[in-house]
Design a protein around this motif. Structure first.
Motif, PDB file in Angstrom:
ATOM      1  N   LEU A  29       0.941  -1.194  -0.105  1.00 34.51           N
ATOM      2  CA  LEU A  29       0.170   0.011  -0.012  1.00 34.51           C
ATOM      3  C   LEU A  29       0.930   1.074  -0.089  1.00 34.51           C
ATOM      4  O   LEU A  29       0.654   2.125  -0.724  1.00 34.51           O
ATOM      5  CB  LEU A  29      -0.961  -0.079   1.210  1.00 34.51           C
ATOM      6  CG  LEU A  29      -1.931   1.082   1.533  1.00 34.51           C
ATOM      7  CD1 LEU A  29      -3.019   1.245   0.328  1.00 34.51           C
ATOM      8  CD2 LEU A  29      -2.462   1.080   2.827  1.00 34.51           C
ATOM      9  N   GLU A  30       1.942   1.371   0.981  1.00 33.47           N
ATOM     10  CA  GLU A  30       2.482   2.621   1.069  1.00 33.47           C
ATOM     11  C   GLU A  30       3.743   2.730   0.212  1.00 33.47           C
ATOM     12  O   GLU A  30       4.031   3.936  -0.480  1.00 33.47           O
ATOM     13  CB  GLU A  30       3.248   2.581   2.432  1.00 33.47           C
ATOM     14  CG  GLU A  30       2.182   2.637   3.686  1.00 33.47           C
ATOM     15  CD  GLU A  30       2.760   2.464   4.930  1.00 33.47           C
ATOM     16  OE1 GLU A  30       3.950   2.260   5.221  1.00 33.47           O
ATOM     17  OE2 GLU A  30       1.901   2.359   5.794  1.00 33.47           O
ATOM     18  N   GLY A  31       4.326   1.779  -0.124  1.00 29.43           N
ATOM     19  CA  GLY A  31       5.424   1.557  -1.001  1.00 29.43           C
ATOM     20  C   GLY A  31       5.112   1.358  -2.372  1.00 29.43           C
ATOM     21  O   GLY A  31       5.233   2.103  -3.488  1.00 29.43           O
ATOM     22  N   GLY A  32       4.657   0.061  -2.745  1.00 33.24           N
ATOM     23  CA  GLY A  32       4.256  -0.398  -4.149  1.00 33.24           C
ATOM     24  C   GLY A  32       3.598   0.307  -4.704  1.00 33.24           C
ATOM     25  O   GLY A  32       3.927   0.699  -5.844  1.00 33.24           O
ATOM     26  N   LEU A  33       2.377   0.956  -4.153  1.00 34.50           N
ATOM     27  CA  LEU A  33       1.359   1.387  -5.109  1.00 34.50           C
ATOM     28  C   LEU A  33       1.899   2.986  -5.638  1.00 34.50           C
ATOM     29  O   LEU A  33       1.946   3.409  -6.628  1.00 34.50           O
ATOM     30  CB  LEU A  33      -0.329   1.568  -4.466  1.00 34.50           C
ATOM     31  CG  LEU A  33      -0.840   0.091  -4.487  1.00 34.50           C
ATOM     32  CD1 LEU A  33      -2.309   0.468  -3.716  1.00 34.50           C
ATOM     33  CD2 LEU A  33      -0.905  -0.517  -5.951  1.00 34.50           C
ATOM     34  N   SER A  34       2.491   3.459  -4.682  1.00 33.47           N
ATOM     35  CA  SER A  34       2.949   4.797  -4.984  1.00 33.47           C
ATOM     36  C   SER A  34       4.199   5.057  -5.468  1.00 33.47           C
ATOM     37  O   SER A  34       4.106   5.762  -6.421  1.00 33.47           O
ATOM     38  CB  SER A  34       3.268   5.801  -3.450  1.00 33.47           C
ATOM     39  OG  SER A  34       4.204   4.921  -2.805  1.00 33.47           O
ATOM     40  N   LEU A  35       4.949   3.916  -5.574  1.00 33.53           N
ATOM     41  CA  LEU A  35       6.160   3.953  -6.510  1.00 33.53           C
ATOM     42  C   LEU A  35       5.680   3.575  -7.990  1.00 33.53           C
ATOM     43  O   LEU A  35       6.304   3.731  -9.020  1.00 33.53           O
ATOM     44  CB  LEU A  35       7.164   2.893  -5.881  1.00 33.53           C
ATOM     45  CG  LEU A  35       7.919   3.806  -4.823  1.00 33.53           C
ATOM     46  CD1 LEU A  35       8.957   2.519  -4.163  1.00 33.53           C
ATOM     47  CD2 LEU A  35       8.700   4.954  -5.106  1.00 33.53           C
ATOM     48  N   LEU A  36       4.875   2.342  -8.143  1.00 31.64           N
ATOM     49  CA  LEU A  36       4.417   2.085  -9.381  1.00 31.64           C
ATOM     50  C   LEU A  36       3.598   3.321  -9.972  1.00 31.64           C
ATOM     51  O   LEU A  36       3.791   3.370 -11.327  1.00 31.64           O
ATOM     52  CB  LEU A  36       3.440   0.761  -9.274  1.00 31.64           C
ATOM     53  CG  LEU A  36       4.220  -0.358  -8.830  1.00 31.64           C
ATOM     54  CD1 LEU A  36       3.003  -1.275  -8.945  1.00 31.64           C
ATOM     55  CD2 LEU A  36       5.245  -0.805  -9.702  1.00 31.64           C
ATOM     56  N   LEU A  37       2.843   3.994  -9.285  1.00 30.80           N
ATOM     57  CA  LEU A  37       2.517   5.047 -10.027  1.00 30.80           C
ATOM     58  C   LEU A  37       3.302   6.016 -10.627  1.00 30.80           C
ATOM     59  O   LEU A  37       3.132   6.855 -11.458  1.00 30.80           O
ATOM     60  CB  LEU A  37       1.155   5.871  -9.047  1.00 30.80           C
ATOM     61  CG  LEU A  37      -0.005   5.241  -8.764  1.00 30.80           C
ATOM     62  CD1 LEU A  37      -0.852   6.142  -7.459  1.00 30.80           C
ATOM     63  CD2 LEU A  37      -0.982   5.073  -9.997  1.00 30.80           C
TER      64      LEU A  37
END
Lengths: 48, 283
Positions: free
Chosen positions: B158-166
């Motif tokens: 949630l905090e790392g994966g989604l924001s970095l993929l965006l």
């Protein structure tokens, strides 16, 4: 657990914690943590 | 001001301090300052662009799985100190992912009780994914992988994966089966949090498992004055973690939220860091 056991146990745990932290920092563990934390961790984000 | 208002304020402050570098979201960069060698007491992914500190579970696996070390005195010492001083008050008052779960639980829906067997899953997760796999399964260079972060941690997704993929197209191209698995765990966790209070904390969180072990000796603890207690059962009824504060005031599941203190009509339940009178109920 009685209070006569708890208090010394707390103190022992705190001293152990301090000793562990100092020993860990002295042998360079904090740098390993820093190195891991400042780079994108591919495993953490589900790509590694 | 009752405990619940004080706690929400402190949770928000802790969330803000743990994730202070909001501008990093824009470029998908990570904070790279020296503060990141210190561990956050609660669960907060260090691959989140806003994170200012290291995640204690990620750090523990990183050091244990490194080539130089097979046991982390540094992170173990920090966890021991947080545990003895605060116990699971860390979960209730300081954990950023705990706050997220509580906010999701506010979504109107039928609320359910969790079966007791699920509470033990987090201990298995702690032993297998955090302590054993990063040390036992290594690559040709002798380095282990952070198995909990890699296969389970929904906070990281949630905090790392989604924001970095965006933010990064190159990372989006690398999405595969593993990310799908982690997304499924994240969705299940968030859905679980709608129906069950702090679903992740109680079933999967290895950090909650560690701090829970210290609840019986931590400086911050619950005390119940048996002379004042009238046995009304309001404290047990209000507890989201399904603990009976009168019978087991320092149970491993108690996150010291103070809801029982607020609801007690006689002031028999008390959240304190001092050992009080002799007529308090023993553990």
């Amino acid at each position: 657990m009685g209070n006569n056991i708890k208090t010394p146990l707390r103190i022992v745990c705190l001293f152990t914690a301090c000793a562990f932290i100092v020993h860990g920092i002295s042998r360079g563990e904090a740098l390993v943590v820093l190195n891991k934390a400042v780079n994108i961790c591919l495993e953490c984000i589900g790509l590694g | 001001m009752n405990f619940q208002i004080k706690r929400k304020l402190l949770q928000m402050i802790a969330f803000g301090c743990s994730n202070a570098h909001l501008l990093n979201f824009k470029g998908g960069r990570l904070y790279t300052g020296k503060w990141k060698q210190f561990c956050n007491p609660g669960l907060n992914c260090y691959s989140c662009p806003a994170a200012g500190f290291a995640c204690p579970i990620g750090a523990l696996q990183a050091v244990n799985g490194s080539r130089q070390f097979s046991f982390s005195f540094y992170v173990t010492g920090l966890l021991l100190a947080f545990g003895v001083l605060l116990g699971r008050a860390v979960c209730g008052w300081l954990c950023p992912f705990g706050l997220i779960q509580e906010l999701i639980h506010k979504i109107p829906s039928p609320k359910r009780k969790l079966k007791k067997g699920f509470l033990y899953v987090k201990y298995v997760v702690l032993v297998v994914f955090v302590l054993i796999l990063p040390v036992a399964v290594t690559d040709y260079m002798g380095m282990g992988k952070p198995a909990f972060c890699q296969y389970i941690c929904p906070a990281g997704t949630l905090e790392g994966g989604l924001s970095l993929l965006l933010a990064h197209e190159s990372l989006r191209k690398a999405v595969g089966t593993l990310f799908s698995l982690k997304m499924a765990i994240l969705v299940l966790t968030l859905c679980g949090c709608v129906f069950f209070y702090r679903f992740f904390c109680r079933t999967l969180c290895p950090l909650g498992a560690i701090y829970g072990l210290f609840n019986k000796i931590s400086f911050i603890h619950l005390e119940v004055d048996s002379h004042k207690c009238v046995g009304c059962g309001k404290c047990k009824a209000v507890c989201g973690m399904e603990v009976d504060p009168v019978q087991t005031p320092n149970a491993a599941e108690c996150i010291r939220c103070g809801a029982c203190v607020d609801v007690c009509p006689t002031g028999a339940v008390c959240l304190t860091c001092r050992t009080k009178s002799s007529h308090t109920r023993p553990i």
